[in-house]
Scaffold this active site. Structure first.
Site, PDB file in Angstrom:
ATOM      1  N   ASN A  66       0.822  -1.285   0.038  1.00 25.53           N
ATOM      2  CA  ASN A  66       0.047   0.019   0.134  1.00 25.53           C
ATOM      3  C   ASN A  66       1.005   1.395  -0.035  1.00 25.53           C
ATOM      4  OD1 ASN A  66      -1.900   1.894   0.143  1.00 25.53           O
ATOM      5  ND2 ASN A  66      -2.501   1.262   2.550  1.00 25.53           N
ATOM      6  N   TYR A 114      -7.293   1.822  11.978  1.00 28.34           N
ATOM      7  CA  TYR A 114      -6.649   2.792  10.940  1.00 28.34           C
ATOM      8  C   TYR A 114      -8.226   3.793  10.682  1.00 28.34           C
ATOM      9  CZ  TYR A 114      -5.687   4.648   6.207  1.00 28.34           C
ATOM     10  OH  TYR A 114      -5.509   5.543   5.219  1.00 28.34           O
ATOM     11  N   GLU A 122     -13.083   8.681   1.463  1.00 27.52           N
ATOM     12  CA  GLU A 122     -14.483   9.394   1.360  1.00 27.52           C
ATOM     13  C   GLU A 122     -15.419   9.014   0.531  1.00 27.52           C
ATOM     14  OE1 GLU A 122     -11.405  10.986   1.258  1.00 27.52           O
ATOM     15  OE2 GLU A 122     -11.510  12.648   2.646  1.00 27.52           O
TER      16      GLU A 122
END
Length: 708
Positions: free
Chosen positions: A171, A546, A551
């Site tokens: 990531n 996390y 969004e």
């Protein structure tokens, strides 16, 4: 009764489809194992009499199987299962083809709006998306266990970045830029030696950033303090050359002035190199490198003076912006900036207060930088202050074999997020059922996260030399596996979460800002933190909690749940879920109270956390912003400001635009008067879709735009 199909579409229940499917299975078995038409109709009627508002198509098929087996017709049940499997294969065959063709025709609206930094009409971006479509298809059909794929489709969880899962990449990370600059690196088979000047160091840094971005799918962060020594090298080089040209004799004041002039030019050009290269480079992901610059004026830094100069120049150039096609200065998407507040710059007479005032001016005009409180961060991370990774997730403290804390050169393996409101919707607010169902879904998330972890096990360093062989993460030998960096907490793997506010409302009938709601929300957060800690102890893998700023996921989860559970007041009726632990945007709460309230959840979400507040008219509110920055230092670890940003799509102008009572306006840059070409964007929720200016011209609509 409505049926939710596998692609998310909602259709009317049709009993004849059950009848036809069982009839076809009936023909595939011996006569003695068949059932009568009356029994077939009875099975269809059984499902129809459930009379639920919504049913998943998989649930209907499960009911049919159970009814067939209750009749003792096991061969027929097997035939029906095979029929379902064949139909499933047929449905999946053209999914990838259709998605790719829709992309190339610019007909895939969801993909076009997925990432505002990637233009789906551009060929290089399309290549990345085509690869992503293939990856998602393989991930869903082959690479993930069926129950994980089903949980993702049903919105139980979200398996992030499935469009890169076929590749053994991770990531996000904190690049070990200090090691790469000090000890050299390799790119494309070419040796890059230690820079001899600041300008060269800036060029090499951007090359590293681009190469790293092309070999991972998440963001990266760079601590800019490592460039201070190279600015000093430039100063020393200029002083030596000027003295040499003057025959070794020169008035010290004149020498200092000449050196400072050349150094100022070198500083400006170097920072400009970083800013413009980052914004003009195109990685293999089809976008500019997703990079964050970490700005921390440390008091104990041996190059403190040089680094203060670098931070100041970065902020000045961000404040100015970058010219667009029309020659207008606009706000660049990258690099993101994170500025650290400490005793020496928290606007209380500190040495670097001037940098903080410049940062506040930059925030007012460009909405960056974000702010980290060194004071609060030390409380949460064993006395350490360090950058979030590019995706805003944080590492856990980790010590090397010499007992020294290390943060740079570490990374995040991947993320899976849980849909918190759906747990509440499923148990219908029943507290007795909640915790068992919550734990069941958390274990499903763990299984999905282990898929992320296992995909990296056994990977050779050769897969990304810049990461594993040449210093961004490690300096392994060719052919060596990366496994040792997957364990012991060196890297993290993250459980994300969405919708704490909505879950709290479903279970308690009130917001988590109210006493009873707060008690429940805190229990939920503590339970998730304890759960990931238990996973870490059981596996020796760095699980972390996390608060992801995803969004778009707030919208996806809400959309999926509305289709399945219908319209639920204050939950699915809004069209979005509230991000992570945040207070709902509709609550009447001032910025100071919001930060103070949310800070208690940041302590529990140490794998990643960020809080937002919206400040109206930020450009004219500098004293208020400075007060808020002081408050951030004392009260919350990680925060940023938002404002409503009106900008013209014709020329990119993002300055002040006056709108009269009839909603008439004109761009002061290009003269555009078309309301449809004006966007109203808020970073609080990340909405990037159609705006309300197309609806009509009334004060009511205008106020709705400015509120939402």
């Amino acid at each position: 009764m409505k049926v939710i199909k596998r692609d998310g579409a909602t259709v009317d229940f049709d009993r004849t489809k059950i009848v036809v499917a069982v009839q076809k299975a009936n023909q595939a078995v011996d006569p003695e194992m068949r059932i009568t038409q009356t029994q077939i109709d009875g099975i269809a009627d059984y499902v129809m009499k459930k009379d639920r508002p919504r049913l998943l198509v998989e649930d209907i098929q499960d009911m049919v199987e159970q009814q067939i087996m209750s009749l003792g017709k096991y061969d027929l049940a097997k035939a029906y299962i095979i029929y379902r499997y064949i139909r499933s294969l047929a449905r999946r065959q053209n999914t990838t083809d259709d998605d790719i063709l829709d992309l190339l025709r610019n007909a895939n609206k969801e993909m076009a709006e997925e990432n505002s930094n990637k233009d789906t009409a551009v060929a290089s971006t399309q290549r990345d998306y085509i690869a992503g479509i293939v990856s998602r298809d393989l991930t869903r059909r082959i690479l993930l266990p069926e129950k994980i794929s089903k949980a993702h489709d049903e919105g139980v969880l979200h398996f992030h970045d499935a469009d890169y899962f076929v590749q053994p990449i991770f990531n996000c990370c904190l690049i070990n830029i200090g090691d790469m600059l000090d000890n050299g690196t390799m790119m494309n088979g070419k040796l890059i030696e230690t820079p001899k000047s600041f300008q060269v160091a800036c060029t090499v840094t951007t090359q590293i950033i681009s190469c790293v971005a092309s070999n991972q799918y998440g963001g990266q962060s760079v601590d800019m303090s490592h460039l201070g020594k190279y600015l000093r090298r430039s100063r020393e080089k200029f002083a030596h050359k000027i003295l040499e040209a003057a025959g070794g004799q020169m008035d010290p004041a004149l020498l200092d002035r000449l050196v400072s002039e050349r150094l100022s030019t070198e500083l400006k050009n170097g920072v400009q190199t970083i800013q413009y290269q980052i914004n003009t480079l195109m990685t293999t992901n089809g976008q500019s490198p997703f990079v964050t610059l970490f700005l921390y004026p440390r008091e104990d830094d041996p190059y403190a003076e040089e680094n203060a100069m670098i931070i100041e120049e970065i902020l000045r150039q961000r404040l100015e912006g970058i010219k667009n096609e029309q020659g207008v200065y606009v706000t660049p998407a990258f690099p993101k900036l994170v500025y650290v507040l400490d005793e020496n710059n928290c606007l209380r007479g500190g040495k670097y207060d001037y940098l903080t005032r410049l940062a506040v001016r930059c925030s007012a005009k460009r909405m960056y930088p974000d702010y980290i409180s060194a004071k609060k961060m030390r409380e949460n991370y064993e006395g350490n202050v360090f950058s979030p990774m590019g995706c805003r997730s944080f590492l856990a403290p980790w010590k090397d074999e010499n007992g020294n804390y290390q943060f740079e050169g570490r990374f995040n393996q991947g993320v899976v997020s849980i849909n918190l409101p759906q747990v509440g919707l499923e148990v219908r607010g029943d507290m007795g059922k909640f915790w068992a169902e919550f734990d069941r879904r958390l274990e499903l998330c763990k299984e999905a996260l282990m898929c992320r972890h296992n995909a990296l096990k056994g990977v050779l360093s050769d897969v990304s030399p810049i990461h594993w062989q040449y210093g961004a993460i490690a300096r392994l030998q060719k052919g060596e596996t990366i496994d040792k960096y997957l364990y012991g907490g060196y890297s993290t793997i993250s459980l994300g979460y969405i919708g704490l506010y909505e879950l709290t409302y479903l279970m308690t009938g009130q917001s988590h800002t109210q006493p009873e709601g707060l008690r429940f929300a805190t229990e939920v957060m503590q339970h998730m933190k304890d759960t990931v800690a238990r996973w870490k102890q059981e596996t020796n893998i760095g699980f972390a909690l996390y608060g992801t700023p995803a969004e778009s996921l707030c919208y996806r989860f809400a959309r999926v749940d509305k289709e399945r559970y219908g319209t639920v007041e204050n939950v699915t009726d809004k069209g979005y879920y509230t991000n992570s632990y945040h207070v709902d945007v509709r609550e009447d709460i001032d910025a100071f109270t919001k930060f103070q309230f949310e800070s208690q959840f940041q302590k529990l979400s140490t794998g990643g956390c960020i809080s937002y507040v919206e400040i109206p008219n930020m450009r004219h509110n500098l004293p208020a912003l400075e007060s808020l920055v002081q408050f951030i230092y004392d009260n919350i670890q990680y925060a940023e400001f938002n404002t409503k940003s009106d900008y013209c799509q014709v020329c990119g102008y993002d300055g002040e635009i006056t709108i009269n009572d009839d909603l008439e306006w004109e761009c002061p840059c290009c003269g555009n008067k078309d309301h449809r070409l004006m966007n109203v964007v808020r970073r609080t929720c990340g909405y990037l879709g159609e705006n309300f200016w197309n609806v009509g011209k009334t004060k009511e609509i205008r106020s709705r735009v400015l509120h939402l």
